[in-house]
Enzyme design. Sequence first.
Site, PDB file in Angstrom:
ATOM      1  N   GLY A 205      57.717  53.946  57.924  1.00 54.25           N
ATOM      2  CA  GLY A 205      58.631  54.991  58.373  1.00 54.25           C
ATOM      3  C   GLY A 205      57.917  56.194  58.964  1.00 54.25           C
TER       4      GLY A 205
ATOM      5  N   SER B 103      61.706  51.271  57.287  1.00 52.52           N
ATOM      6  CA  SER B 103      60.519  50.966  56.495  1.00 52.52           C
ATOM      7  C   SER B 103      60.834  49.855  55.487  1.00 52.52           C
ATOM      8  CB  SER B 103      60.091  52.233  55.771  1.00 52.52           C
ATOM      9  OG  SER B 103      58.946  51.985  55.003  1.00 52.52           O
ATOM     10  N   ALA B 104      59.989  48.807  55.473  1.00 52.16           N
ATOM     11  CA  ALA B 104      60.307  47.605  54.685  1.00 52.16           C
ATOM     12  C   ALA B 104      60.394  47.847  53.181  1.00 52.16           C
ATOM     13  CB  ALA B 104      59.260  46.524  54.967  1.00 52.16           C
TER      14      ALA B 104
ATOM     15  N   THR C 179      45.920  44.764  65.516  1.00 43.91           N
ATOM     16  CA  THR C 179      46.300  43.426  65.059  1.00 43.91           C
ATOM     17  C   THR C 179      47.483  43.541  64.107  1.00 43.91           C
ATOM     18  OG1 THR C 179      44.040  42.677  65.313  1.00 43.91           O
ATOM     19  CG2 THR C 179      45.459  41.353  63.867  1.00 43.91           C
TER      20      THR C 179
ATOM     21  N   CYS D 174      55.145  69.562  43.582  1.00 46.77           N
ATOM     22  CA  CYS D 174      54.167  70.428  42.945  1.00 46.77           C
ATOM     23  C   CYS D 174      53.114  70.812  43.982  1.00 46.77           C
ATOM     24  CB  CYS D 174      53.502  69.689  41.796  1.00 46.77           C
ATOM     25  SG  CYS D 174      52.551  70.780  40.768  1.00 46.77           S
TER      26      CYS D 174
HETATM   27  N1  PLP Z   1      61.850  58.997  56.120  1.00 49.67           N
HETATM   28  C1  PLP Z   1      62.562  58.984  54.992  1.00 49.67           C
HETATM   29  C2  PLP Z   1      63.992  59.447  55.017  1.00 49.67           C
HETATM   30  C3  PLP Z   1      61.994  58.531  53.798  1.00 49.67           C
HETATM   31  O1  PLP Z   1      62.725  58.532  52.683  1.00 49.67           O
HETATM   32  C4  PLP Z   1      60.649  58.093  53.822  1.00 49.67           C
HETATM   33  C5  PLP Z   1      59.986  57.650  52.575  1.00 49.67           C
HETATM   34  O2  PLP Z   1      60.339  58.062  51.494  1.00 49.67           O
HETATM   35  C6  PLP Z   1      59.942  58.096  55.035  1.00 49.67           C
HETATM   36  C7  PLP Z   1      60.575  58.557  56.162  1.00 49.67           C
HETATM   37  C8  PLP Z   1      58.525  57.604  55.125  1.00 49.67           C
HETATM   38  O3  PLP Z   1      58.491  56.203  55.084  1.00 49.67           O
HETATM   39  P1  PLP Z   1      57.148  55.398  54.715  1.00 49.67           P
HETATM   40  O4  PLP Z   1      56.977  55.510  53.242  1.00 49.67           O
HETATM   41  O5  PLP Z   1      57.407  53.999  55.144  1.00 49.67           O
HETATM   42  O6  PLP Z   1      56.045  56.018  55.492  1.00 49.67           O
END
Ligand code: PLP
Length: 388
Positions: A72, A206-207, A244, A332
Amino acid sequence: MEKMIYLDHAATTRTLPEVTEVMEPYQDIYYGNPSTIYEFGEKSREAIEWAREMIAGTIRARPEEIFFTSGGTESDNWALKEAVHLHESMHPGSRGKILTTPVEHHAILNSCEELKQMGCGVFFLNVDETGRVFLAAAEEAVLENEDACLISVMYANNEIGTIQPIDELGKMAKRRKILFHTDAVQAYGHLPINVQRDNIDMLSASAHKFGGPKGVGFLYIRKEINLPAFVHGGAQESNRRAGTENVPGIVGMGKAAELAYKRMGMESRRIRHLRDYLAYRILREIPDVKMTGNRKYRLSNNASFCFRGITGEAAAILLDTQGICVSSGSACSTGSLEDSHVLAAIGIESEWAQGALRITLGAENTKEEMDYVVEKVKMVVADMRGMR
Ligand code: PLP
Protein backbone atom coordinates in the site's frame (compact mmCIF):
# COMPACT_ATOMS: atom_id res chain seq x y z
CA MET A 1 2.09 -19.43 22.53
CA GLU A 2 -1.00 -19.54 24.72
CA LYS A 3 -4.34 -18.96 23.05
CA MET A 4 -4.46 -15.49 21.65
CA ILE A 5 -7.49 -13.49 20.62
CA TYR A 6 -6.45 -11.52 17.58
CA LEU A 7 -8.50 -8.37 17.09
CA ASP A 8 -6.18 -6.20 15.03
CA HIS A 9 -7.16 -7.13 11.48
CA ALA A 10 -6.78 -3.54 10.28
CA ALA A 11 -3.07 -3.84 11.11
CA THR A 12 -2.67 -7.12 9.27
CA THR A 13 -4.38 -10.45 8.71
CA ARG A 14 -3.24 -14.04 8.87
CA THR A 15 -2.20 -15.37 5.48
CA LEU A 16 -4.98 -17.84 4.66
CA PRO A 17 -3.91 -21.50 4.43
CA GLU A 18 -5.29 -21.71 0.87
CA VAL A 19 -3.06 -18.74 0.01
CA THR A 20 0.08 -20.26 1.53
CA GLU A 21 -0.66 -23.43 -0.41
CA VAL A 22 -0.73 -21.74 -3.82
CA MET A 23 2.37 -19.68 -3.01
CA GLU A 24 4.59 -22.58 -2.02
CA PRO A 25 5.36 -24.07 -5.44
CA TYR A 26 6.53 -20.66 -6.64
CA GLN A 27 9.24 -20.64 -3.98
CA ASP A 28 10.86 -24.01 -4.54
CA ILE A 29 9.49 -25.64 -7.69
CA TYR A 30 8.59 -22.96 -10.23
CA TYR A 31 11.20 -20.46 -9.11
CA GLY A 32 12.14 -19.27 -12.60
CA ASN A 33 12.51 -15.55 -13.22
CA PRO A 34 9.41 -14.41 -15.12
CA SER A 35 11.56 -12.29 -17.43
CA THR A 36 13.46 -15.28 -18.88
CA ILE A 37 12.63 -16.76 -22.27
CA TYR A 38 12.69 -20.48 -21.44
CA GLU A 39 9.60 -22.44 -20.50
CA PHE A 40 10.53 -22.59 -16.82
CA GLY A 41 10.21 -18.80 -16.60
CA GLU A 42 6.94 -19.03 -18.49
CA LYS A 43 5.40 -20.81 -15.49
CA SER A 44 6.07 -17.77 -13.30
CA ARG A 45 4.80 -15.40 -15.98
CA GLU A 46 1.58 -17.34 -16.31
CA ALA A 47 1.05 -17.24 -12.57
CA ILE A 48 1.51 -13.47 -12.50
CA GLU A 49 -0.95 -13.00 -15.35
CA TRP A 50 -3.48 -15.25 -13.63
CA ALA A 51 -3.30 -13.02 -10.54
CA ARG A 52 -3.55 -9.87 -12.63
CA GLU A 53 -6.73 -11.09 -14.32
CA MET A 54 -8.22 -12.25 -11.06
CA ILE A 55 -7.61 -8.91 -9.34
CA ALA A 56 -8.74 -6.84 -12.33
CA GLY A 57 -12.03 -8.77 -12.34
CA THR A 58 -12.74 -7.93 -8.71
CA ILE A 59 -12.80 -4.16 -9.36
CA ARG A 60 -14.11 -4.15 -12.96
CA ALA A 61 -10.73 -3.11 -14.34
CA ARG A 62 -8.78 -4.49 -17.30
CA PRO A 63 -5.80 -6.73 -16.50
CA GLU A 64 -3.37 -4.29 -18.13
CA GLU A 65 -4.50 -1.67 -15.62
CA ILE A 66 -3.15 -3.61 -12.60
CA PHE A 67 0.48 -2.99 -11.57
CA PHE A 68 2.08 -5.03 -8.82
CA THR A 69 3.98 -3.20 -6.10
CA SER A 70 5.50 -3.91 -2.68
CA GLY A 71 2.29 -2.85 -0.89
CA GLY A 72 0.00 0.00 0.00
CA THR A 73 2.72 2.48 0.90
CA GLU A 74 4.49 2.14 -2.44
CA SER A 75 1.22 2.32 -4.37
CA ASP A 76 0.24 5.52 -2.54
CA ASN A 77 3.66 7.10 -3.10
CA TRP A 78 3.57 6.18 -6.77
CA ALA A 79 0.08 7.56 -7.37
CA LEU A 80 0.69 10.88 -5.66
CA LYS A 81 4.23 11.66 -6.71
CA GLU A 82 3.82 10.62 -10.31
CA ALA A 83 0.45 12.33 -10.71
CA VAL A 84 2.25 15.53 -9.81
CA HIS A 85 5.08 14.76 -12.27
CA LEU A 86 2.52 14.04 -14.96
CA HIS A 87 0.83 17.37 -14.26
CA GLU A 88 4.18 19.19 -14.43
CA SER A 89 5.03 17.57 -17.74
CA MET A 90 1.68 18.65 -19.18
CA HIS A 91 1.68 22.15 -17.63
CA PRO A 92 5.30 23.36 -17.57
CA GLY A 93 5.86 25.84 -14.79
CA SER A 94 2.94 24.63 -12.68
CA ARG A 95 3.58 22.40 -9.65
CA GLY A 96 -0.08 21.49 -9.28
CA LYS A 97 -2.06 20.87 -6.13
CA ILE A 98 -3.38 17.79 -4.34
CA LEU A 99 -6.74 17.83 -2.61
CA THR A 100 -6.82 15.27 0.16
CA THR A 101 -8.15 14.83 3.70
CA PRO A 102 -6.62 15.16 7.15
CA VAL A 103 -7.68 11.59 8.03
CA GLU A 104 -5.52 9.79 5.44
CA HIS A 105 -2.88 7.21 6.30
CA HIS A 106 0.68 8.50 6.71
CA ALA A 107 1.61 6.94 3.36
CA ILE A 108 -0.52 9.71 1.84
CA LEU A 109 0.09 12.48 4.38
CA ASN A 110 3.86 12.12 4.36
CA SER A 111 3.96 11.87 0.56
CA CYS A 112 1.99 15.13 0.47
CA GLU A 113 4.46 16.67 2.89
CA GLU A 114 7.35 15.65 0.63
CA LEU A 115 5.58 17.07 -2.43
CA LYS A 116 4.88 20.28 -0.55
CA GLN A 117 8.60 20.70 0.11
CA MET A 118 9.04 20.52 -3.64
CA GLY A 119 6.55 23.28 -4.33
CA CYS A 120 3.33 21.31 -4.89
CA GLY A 121 0.21 22.64 -3.21
CA VAL A 122 -1.74 20.52 -0.72
CA PHE A 123 -5.28 21.35 0.31
CA PHE A 124 -7.14 19.46 3.03
CA LEU A 125 -10.82 18.86 2.45
CA ASN A 126 -13.05 19.29 5.48
CA VAL A 127 -14.41 16.17 7.16
CA ASP A 128 -17.37 15.91 9.52
CA GLU A 129 -17.28 14.55 13.07
CA THR A 130 -17.39 11.01 11.72
CA GLY A 131 -14.46 11.56 9.34
CA ARG A 132 -16.50 11.77 6.14
CA VAL A 133 -15.70 14.41 3.53
CA PHE A 134 -18.26 17.23 3.28
CA LEU A 135 -19.27 17.02 -0.35
CA ALA A 136 -20.42 20.60 -0.67
CA ALA A 137 -17.15 21.86 0.80
CA ALA A 138 -15.22 19.55 -1.51
CA GLU A 139 -17.10 20.95 -4.51
CA GLU A 140 -16.19 24.46 -3.40
CA ALA A 141 -12.56 23.49 -2.87
CA VAL A 142 -12.39 22.07 -6.38
CA LEU A 143 -13.69 25.36 -7.79
CA GLU A 144 -11.37 27.48 -5.67
CA ASN A 145 -8.22 25.47 -6.39
CA GLU A 146 -7.90 25.79 -10.12
CA ASP A 147 -4.43 24.23 -10.12
CA ALA A 148 -5.73 21.01 -8.51
CA CYS A 149 -4.33 18.04 -10.42
CA LEU A 150 -5.33 15.20 -8.08
CA ILE A 151 -7.98 14.35 -5.54
CA SER A 152 -6.79 11.60 -3.21
CA VAL A 153 -9.32 10.37 -0.65
CA MET A 154 -9.12 7.05 1.14
CA TYR A 155 -11.90 4.52 0.52
CA ALA A 156 -12.18 3.61 4.20
CA ASN A 157 -10.31 4.80 7.25
CA ASN A 158 -7.85 2.52 9.02
CA GLU A 159 -8.53 3.86 12.52
CA ILE A 160 -12.25 4.54 12.70
CA GLY A 161 -13.51 2.55 9.70
CA THR A 162 -15.42 5.42 8.08
CA ILE A 163 -16.25 4.84 4.42
CA GLN A 164 -15.97 7.91 2.17
CA PRO A 165 -18.50 8.98 -0.50
CA ILE A 166 -16.22 7.62 -3.22
CA ASP A 167 -18.87 7.57 -5.96
CA GLU A 168 -19.70 11.25 -5.44
CA LEU A 169 -16.04 12.26 -5.26
CA GLY A 170 -15.33 10.30 -8.43
CA LYS A 171 -18.14 12.08 -10.26
CA MET A 172 -16.89 15.44 -9.05
CA ALA A 173 -13.30 14.73 -10.16
CA LYS A 174 -14.50 13.58 -13.56
CA ARG A 175 -16.67 16.68 -14.03
CA ARG A 176 -13.72 18.92 -13.20
CA LYS A 177 -11.21 16.81 -15.17
CA ILE A 178 -9.04 16.16 -12.12
CA LEU A 179 -7.42 12.77 -11.52
CA PHE A 180 -9.00 10.75 -8.72
CA HIS A 181 -6.98 8.37 -6.55
CA THR A 182 -8.26 6.34 -3.64
CA ASP A 183 -6.23 4.55 -0.99
CA ALA A 184 -8.35 1.41 -0.75
CA VAL A 185 -5.93 -0.50 1.49
CA GLN A 186 -8.60 -1.02 4.17
CA ALA A 187 -11.47 -1.44 1.73
CA TYR A 188 -10.19 -3.79 -0.96
CA GLY A 189 -11.21 -7.36 -0.16
CA HIS A 190 -13.80 -6.09 2.33
CA LEU A 191 -16.14 -3.99 0.19
CA PRO A 192 -17.37 -4.35 -3.38
CA ILE A 193 -15.43 -1.89 -5.55
CA ASN A 194 -16.19 -0.80 -9.09
CA VAL A 195 -13.65 1.56 -10.64
CA GLN A 196 -15.86 2.17 -13.69
CA ARG A 197 -19.01 3.08 -11.79
CA ASP A 198 -17.10 5.27 -9.33
CA ASN A 199 -14.81 6.97 -11.86
CA ILE A 200 -11.68 5.94 -9.99
CA ASP A 201 -8.49 6.68 -11.94
CA MET A 202 -6.04 5.10 -9.51
CA LEU A 203 -6.52 2.75 -6.56
CA SER A 204 -4.04 1.38 -4.01
CA ALA A 205 -4.41 -1.96 -2.24
CA SER A 206 -2.30 -4.24 -0.07
CA ALA A 207 -2.45 -8.06 0.16
CA HIS A 208 -1.81 -8.46 3.88
CA LYS A 209 -5.03 -6.66 4.75
CA PHE A 210 -7.23 -9.33 3.16
CA GLY A 211 -5.65 -12.69 3.86
CA GLY A 212 -2.65 -12.37 1.56
CA PRO A 213 1.07 -12.13 2.31
CA LYS A 214 2.92 -9.03 3.47
CA GLY A 215 5.07 -6.91 1.16
CA VAL A 216 2.91 -7.11 -1.95
CA GLY A 217 0.13 -4.90 -3.27
CA PHE A 218 -1.05 -3.26 -6.44
CA LEU A 219 -1.87 0.05 -8.00
CA TYR A 220 -4.73 0.19 -10.47
CA ILE A 221 -4.08 2.86 -13.11
CA ARG A 222 -6.79 3.63 -15.62
CA LYS A 223 -5.49 2.81 -19.09
CA GLU A 224 -5.90 6.30 -20.46
CA ILE A 225 -3.61 7.76 -17.77
CA ASN A 226 0.02 7.92 -18.70
CA LEU A 227 1.29 7.79 -15.12
CA PRO A 228 5.11 7.75 -15.21
CA ALA A 229 7.08 4.95 -13.54
CA PHE A 230 8.03 5.46 -9.92
CA VAL A 231 10.61 2.68 -9.52
CA HIS A 232 13.14 2.69 -12.36
CA GLY A 233 15.18 -0.23 -13.69
CA GLY A 234 14.16 -3.21 -15.82
CA ALA A 235 11.16 -3.49 -18.12
CA GLN A 236 8.87 -5.40 -15.74
CA GLU A 237 5.20 -4.45 -15.42
CA SER A 238 5.08 -2.97 -18.94
CA ASN A 239 7.99 -0.65 -18.15
CA ARG A 240 5.99 0.95 -15.35
CA ARG A 241 7.38 -0.73 -12.23
CA ALA A 242 10.89 -2.14 -12.38
CA GLY A 243 12.25 -5.03 -10.33
CA THR A 244 11.96 -8.82 -10.47
CA GLU A 245 8.40 -9.63 -9.52
CA ASN A 246 7.53 -11.12 -6.13
CA VAL A 247 5.99 -14.13 -7.84
CA PRO A 248 4.87 -16.09 -4.74
CA GLY A 249 3.50 -12.90 -3.21
CA ILE A 250 1.61 -11.92 -6.35
CA VAL A 251 0.10 -15.41 -6.74
CA GLY A 252 -0.84 -15.35 -3.07
CA MET A 253 -2.50 -11.97 -3.44
CA GLY A 254 -4.46 -13.25 -6.44
CA LYS A 255 -5.73 -16.20 -4.41
CA ALA A 256 -6.55 -14.01 -1.40
CA ALA A 257 -8.49 -11.67 -3.70
CA GLU A 258 -10.44 -14.58 -5.18
CA LEU A 259 -11.37 -15.88 -1.74
CA ALA A 260 -12.15 -12.47 -0.28
CA TYR A 261 -14.61 -11.61 -3.04
CA LYS A 262 -16.15 -15.08 -3.09
CA ARG A 263 -16.78 -15.07 0.68
CA MET A 264 -17.48 -11.37 1.13
CA GLY A 265 -21.27 -11.28 1.58
CA MET A 266 -21.57 -13.99 4.20
CA GLU A 267 -18.36 -13.12 5.95
CA SER A 268 -19.06 -9.45 6.39
CA ARG A 269 -22.60 -10.10 7.67
CA ARG A 270 -21.26 -12.46 10.33
CA ILE A 271 -18.47 -10.11 11.33
CA ARG A 272 -20.83 -7.13 11.47
CA HIS A 273 -23.12 -9.01 13.86
CA LEU A 274 -20.22 -9.85 16.13
CA ARG A 275 -18.92 -6.29 15.97
CA ASP A 276 -22.35 -4.87 16.81
CA TYR A 277 -22.69 -7.24 19.73
CA LEU A 278 -19.26 -6.24 21.06
CA ALA A 279 -19.97 -2.51 20.61
CA TYR A 280 -23.41 -2.80 22.23
CA ARG A 281 -21.99 -4.45 25.32
CA ILE A 282 -19.03 -2.10 25.66
CA LEU A 283 -21.18 1.01 25.27
CA ARG A 284 -23.80 -0.32 27.68
CA GLU A 285 -21.59 -1.83 30.35
CA ILE A 286 -18.71 0.64 30.59
CA PRO A 287 -19.25 4.26 31.66
CA ASP A 288 -17.63 7.22 29.90
CA VAL A 289 -16.97 5.60 26.56
CA LYS A 290 -17.88 6.65 23.06
CA MET A 291 -17.60 4.98 19.71
CA THR A 292 -15.76 6.98 17.05
CA GLY A 293 -16.53 6.98 13.33
CA ASN A 294 -19.75 6.65 11.38
CA ARG A 295 -22.67 4.39 12.32
CA LYS A 296 -23.85 3.84 8.78
CA TYR A 297 -20.81 4.25 6.52
CA ARG A 298 -18.45 1.97 8.36
CA LEU A 299 -16.29 -1.08 7.67
CA SER A 300 -18.12 -4.05 9.13
CA ASN A 301 -15.15 -5.23 11.18
CA ASN A 302 -14.26 -1.93 12.85
CA ALA A 303 -15.12 -1.05 16.44
CA SER A 304 -13.18 1.97 17.64
CA PHE A 305 -13.73 3.56 21.01
CA CYS A 306 -12.48 6.35 23.23
CA PHE A 307 -12.52 5.73 26.98
CA ARG A 308 -12.24 8.84 29.10
CA GLY A 309 -9.57 8.92 31.76
CA ILE A 310 -7.30 6.14 30.52
CA THR A 311 -4.49 5.84 28.01
CA GLY A 312 -5.22 3.53 25.11
CA GLU A 313 -1.58 2.53 24.84
CA ALA A 314 -1.47 1.25 28.44
CA ALA A 315 -4.86 -0.45 28.00
CA ALA A 316 -3.59 -2.27 24.89
CA ILE A 317 -0.54 -3.47 26.84
CA LEU A 318 -2.71 -4.71 29.73
CA LEU A 319 -5.07 -6.45 27.31
CA ASP A 320 -2.04 -8.10 25.75
CA THR A 321 -1.25 -9.68 29.14
CA GLN A 322 -4.75 -11.20 28.93
CA GLY A 323 -4.01 -12.64 25.49
CA ILE A 324 -5.88 -10.00 23.50
CA CYS A 325 -4.31 -8.08 20.57
CA VAL A 326 -5.87 -4.68 19.87
CA SER A 327 -4.49 -1.31 18.79
CA SER A 328 -4.44 1.98 20.58
CA GLY A 329 -5.10 5.16 18.66
CA SER A 330 -2.05 7.11 19.61
CA ALA A 331 1.47 7.00 18.28
CA CYS A 332 4.37 7.09 20.66
CA SER A 333 6.82 9.73 19.55
CA THR A 334 9.79 10.92 21.61
CA GLY A 335 8.40 9.42 24.77
CA SER A 336 5.05 11.22 24.82
CA LEU A 337 1.78 9.93 23.52
CA GLU A 338 0.51 12.01 20.65
CA ASP A 339 -3.19 11.99 19.91
CA SER A 340 -4.11 10.24 16.69
CA HIS A 341 -4.25 12.70 13.79
CA VAL A 342 -7.52 11.10 12.73
CA LEU A 343 -9.20 11.67 16.08
CA ALA A 344 -7.84 15.22 16.21
CA ALA A 345 -9.25 15.88 12.72
CA ILE A 346 -12.73 14.77 13.76
CA GLY A 347 -12.63 17.00 16.82
CA ILE A 348 -12.16 14.46 19.61
CA GLU A 349 -10.69 16.26 22.63
CA SER A 350 -7.36 15.01 23.92
CA GLU A 351 -8.93 13.81 27.16
CA TRP A 352 -10.89 11.27 25.11
CA ALA A 353 -8.41 10.72 22.28
CA GLN A 354 -5.73 9.53 24.72
CA GLY A 355 -8.03 6.65 25.62
CA ALA A 356 -8.53 5.35 22.08
CA LEU A 357 -8.75 1.63 21.40
CA ARG A 358 -9.28 0.10 17.96
CA ILE A 359 -10.74 -3.38 17.79
CA THR A 360 -10.89 -4.89 14.31
CA LEU A 361 -12.45 -8.31 13.78
CA GLY A 362 -11.73 -11.07 11.31
CA ALA A 363 -13.15 -14.33 9.99
CA GLU A 364 -11.84 -16.44 12.86
CA ASN A 365 -13.33 -14.47 15.74
CA THR A 366 -16.23 -15.93 17.73
CA LYS A 367 -18.98 -14.73 20.05
CA GLU A 368 -17.24 -16.42 23.00
CA GLU A 369 -14.19 -14.32 22.25
CA MET A 370 -16.31 -11.16 22.23
CA ASP A 371 -17.70 -12.05 25.66
CA TYR A 372 -14.20 -12.63 27.00
CA VAL A 373 -12.95 -9.36 25.49
CA VAL A 374 -15.81 -7.32 26.98
CA GLU A 375 -15.03 -8.68 30.45
CA LYS A 376 -11.33 -7.95 30.08
CA VAL A 377 -11.86 -4.46 28.66
CA LYS A 378 -14.22 -3.72 31.56
CA MET A 379 -11.62 -4.94 34.02
CA VAL A 380 -8.70 -3.04 32.45
CA VAL A 381 -10.64 0.22 32.14
CA ALA A 382 -11.88 0.00 35.73
CA ASP A 383 -8.36 -0.76 37.01
CA MET A 384 -6.90 2.16 35.13
CA ARG A 385 -9.55 4.48 36.45
CA GLY A 386 -8.78 3.25 39.95
CA MET A 387 -12.30 2.00 40.35
CA ARG A 388 -11.60 -1.54 41.46
N1 PLP B 1 -3.09 2.98 3.61
C1 PLP B 1 -3.88 2.57 4.60
C2 PLP B 1 -5.27 3.13 4.72
C3 PLP B 1 -3.44 1.60 5.51
O1 PLP B 1 -4.25 1.21 6.49
C4 PLP B 1 -2.13 1.09 5.36
C5 PLP B 1 -1.59 0.11 6.32
O2 PLP B 1 -1.99 0.06 7.46
C6 PLP B 1 -1.34 1.53 4.29
C7 PLP B 1 -1.85 2.48 3.44
C8 PLP B 1 0.05 1.00 4.05
O3 PLP B 1 -0.02 -0.29 3.50
P1 PLP B 1 1.23 -1.30 3.54
O4 PLP B 1 1.30 -1.83 4.93
O5 PLP B 1 0.91 -2.36 2.55
O6 PLP B 1 2.43 -0.52 3.14
